[in-house]
Design a protein around this motif. Sequence first.
Motif, PDB file in Angstrom:
ATOM      1  N   UNK A 115       8.415   1.248   1.553  1.00 42.09           N
ATOM      2  CA  UNK A 115       7.777   1.616   0.369  1.00 42.09           C
ATOM      3  C   UNK A 115       8.153   0.869  -1.198  1.00 42.09           C
ATOM      4  N   UNK A 116       7.862  -0.089  -0.878  1.00 43.39           N
ATOM      5  CA  UNK A 116       8.113  -1.018  -2.392  1.00 43.39           C
ATOM      6  C   UNK A 116       7.919   0.230  -3.498  1.00 43.39           C
ATOM      7  N   UNK A 117       8.506   0.335  -4.620  1.00 43.17           N
ATOM      8  CA  UNK A 117       8.319   0.899  -5.516  1.00 43.17           C
ATOM      9  C   UNK A 117       8.290  -0.061  -6.809  1.00 43.17           C
ATOM     10  N   UNK A 118       7.419   0.286  -8.192  1.00 47.89           N
ATOM     11  CA  UNK A 118       7.006  -0.660  -9.252  1.00 47.89           C
ATOM     12  C   UNK A 118       7.768  -0.458 -10.350  1.00 47.89           C
ATOM     13  N   UNK A 119       8.579  -0.750 -11.648  1.00 48.86           N
ATOM     14  CA  UNK A 119       8.808  -0.376 -12.694  1.00 48.86           C
ATOM     15  C   UNK A 119       8.705  -0.860 -13.599  1.00 48.86           C
ATOM     16  N   UNK A 130       9.420  -4.623 -12.260  1.00 50.32           N
ATOM     17  CA  UNK A 130       9.990  -4.534 -11.334  1.00 50.32           C
ATOM     18  C   UNK A 130       9.999  -4.708 -10.085  1.00 50.32           C
ATOM     19  N   UNK A 131      10.189  -5.048  -9.283  1.00 54.16           N
ATOM     20  CA  UNK A 131       9.312  -4.886  -7.677  1.00 54.16           C
ATOM     21  C   UNK A 131      10.868  -4.617  -7.063  1.00 54.16           C
ATOM     22  N   UNK A 132      10.494  -3.050  -6.422  1.00 54.49           N
ATOM     23  CA  UNK A 132      12.000  -2.876  -6.048  1.00 54.49           C
ATOM     24  C   UNK A 132      11.627  -2.799  -4.673  1.00 54.49           C
ATOM     25  N   UNK A 133      12.671  -3.091  -3.005  1.00 54.50           N
ATOM     26  CA  UNK A 133      12.549  -2.970  -1.646  1.00 54.50           C
ATOM     27  C   UNK A 133      12.375  -3.493  -0.835  1.00 54.50           C
ATOM     28  N   UNK A 160      10.366  -6.781  -0.519  1.00 56.58           N
ATOM     29  CA  UNK A 160       9.312  -6.990  -1.356  1.00 56.58           C
ATOM     30  C   UNK A 160       9.696  -8.168  -2.124  1.00 56.58           C
ATOM     31  N   UNK A 210       6.399 -10.639  -1.650  1.00 57.47           N
ATOM     32  CA  UNK A 210       5.502 -10.225  -3.717  1.00 57.47           C
ATOM     33  C   UNK A 210       5.317 -11.500  -4.510  1.00 57.47           C
TER      34      UNK A 210
END
Lengths: 385, 385
Positions: A1-5, B10-13, B16, B19
């Motif tokens: 799963x992607x995570x956003x910060x 930040x889009x992490x994964x 990703x 996106x």
Amino acid sequence: MDTKFAIPEIIFGRGSLNHAGQCALRLGAKKVFLVSDDGIERAGWLGRLMEILEDAGVTWIYYPGVTPNPRDFQIELGAELYAKNGADVICAIGGGSALDTAKGIAIIASNGGRIQDYEGANRVRKPLPPMAMITTTAGSGADISQFCIITDMKRRLKMSIITRTLMPDVAIVDPLILRTKSESLIIQSAADALAHAIEAYMSRIASPFTEINSLQAITLIIANLEHAVATRSLDALEQLSIAAVSASMAFSNASLGAEHALAHALGGYFDIQHGLMHPILLPSVMRFNMAANPKKMADIGRLLCKRRGRCSFTDDRDAAVKGIETLEKFFSSFNVPLRLRELIPPEGRLLFEPICRMAVGDACNLTNPKPMQWDDFLAVCEETW
Amino acid sequence: MDTKFAIPEIIFGRGSLNHAGQCALRLGAKKVFLVSDDGIERAGWLGRLMEILEDAGVTWIYYPGVTPNPRDFQIELGAELYAKNGADVICAIGGGSALDTAKGIAIIASNGGRIQDYEGANRVRKPLPPMAMITTTAGSGADISQFCIITDMKRRLKMSIITRTLMPDVAIVDPLILRTKSESLIIQSAADALAHAIEAYMSRIASPFTEINSLQAITLIIANLEHAVATRSLDALEQLSIAAVSASMAFSNASLGAEHALAHALGGYFDIQHGLMHPILLPSVMRFNMAANPKKMADIGRLLCKRRGRCSFTDDRDAAVKGIETLEKFFSSFNVPLRLRELIPPEGRLLFEPICRMAVGDACNLTNPKPMQWDDFLAVCEETW
């Protein structure tokens, strides 16, 4: 799963309020829509902010209609005033109520409709006006978060509105402002920040970027709250501010859990100040969550126990249990209600079932390690009555 | 002193990268200015990104002129191409060189002049075009940072350009991309991230918000690099990605130190890949910095020693010293140069004095615990020759 910060630009420091004018200018402000509350007005901080904006050549229009647990009609009134006056940037100075009022107004000003239309996660479509937020408590995190909590007066329900665009552009955190806060408000705010940190750490969408911020917040609150309350030491208040910012970075991106869902439902129905709910509800919800992720609850337990010197633990479960017990002792060392019956009239107890059914639908419940059912919530209410 | 903390969204994964199209749209893109390099082209990632953009209905113009240690004339050429083609968003996919090239082009495209005009801190006045950055290494941090490093070919100098507006709008970090990287590049990138984390932690403007990110990065790199290199395990590569993001959040806001100043000066003069400098220079600069802040160097030492099981320390100085020794052993366990003479021809040694005088002026030296003088730099060069 992607995570956003994602977080706003944060300007932190003693006297950082002085940057508000430049921040407004950088956001393109000609006329700022200013939101605040009585307490901040009386303490002189609103007047100071008005001066700072004027010195930067920015005009403002002031909306004073803020109460604890901000109400839907206050948002509608504010949005009308915003539209009538051709404001272009929204700026709030205050606790969570003032900041959430400003965020609610920002939604309606740019998206139209009623605030109820946006309840839940990701329902705001159009971009919001630029927002600069100045928090005057070390707790709510509304200056940093993607959250906005508004009370629907008909349903007597605090609605959680969560969406990326609710994240302000700039958050100014000035620990000097905390010096004018009451003891009770400092404790309530710290309890809120602690609940944010713990719930975000346990959240189903926690990430390594949110987890370290949760742990930092827990450590700092446990280490500094007693001293801050007893002495009003600026150093200790500053540490609480750092903790609140860290907790906000965590929960804004990892969301919260069942404790906040229930705090919204009970607090909305009985119009209770949000910060009073956590010393009562948090330990009980943590006990429920322990089984779903004993390892992570043990991480929290080890941190909570540190303030009482070195503890030894037989295993993760033991660390988790001792942590929750230590948290209960910690809360009971302050002058705060520890049972629901201190805040809710006896006949209120009869309404727990429908209130708990509302809590199930709160967006915060989605990310609890295991979402609670209405009877789980009811058990918490009865246990903490 | 006020502290600022700002990072991109930040889009992490894993996956990703997909996106990128939506991100470009959200930044208002009609025509993206795309920057990348040979290696990324060959590995197929550039083609994939082009597809993703096209699927989102975004057109692009591609600028391929990227080399390691990007040069001033490459920036000028890119800026001309940008202006000619009416691009509106800048997007780079690659390592630090591709990303820094894109950032340099963004400066000239919106501010005009020559890239030399912006050397140092806070010299870029006008806002830059929206930027979405996709890093393909777990190291440079250019996707997150407020930094841009460009070589001035006349002076043979790597210029540090540091300014708030250089922070991209969105950083996409996809650990899947690391799978196509060479062993050598994984090590170099991790060494760069480790230097970022350590220098940011020791920086004169470190804050509680940067410090926890530094410590997380150090912990993860020490724990995962050997395994990642030996097995290419996606889990281990992902941990290195998390480390690089954390290190970048730290150094972008706390800046760096004398080690990076010297790495820029030597690397620019002799055109050495940046990641090769750190195993050689970092321990030596850490020894110099120990005296200025033994407590913080001890924090780092304790983390570095953890990988070798439990160490005991007599005091902070002991922890700091043992940490630096452990770091040297760590670097020597990889197949990387450990002395300057492996990278620089013998006659190069005669040029150390003017090169060290240039290092003094690098903006990174300002935030070293105690800024180095030219003869301090010279001592490091001689010690590590």
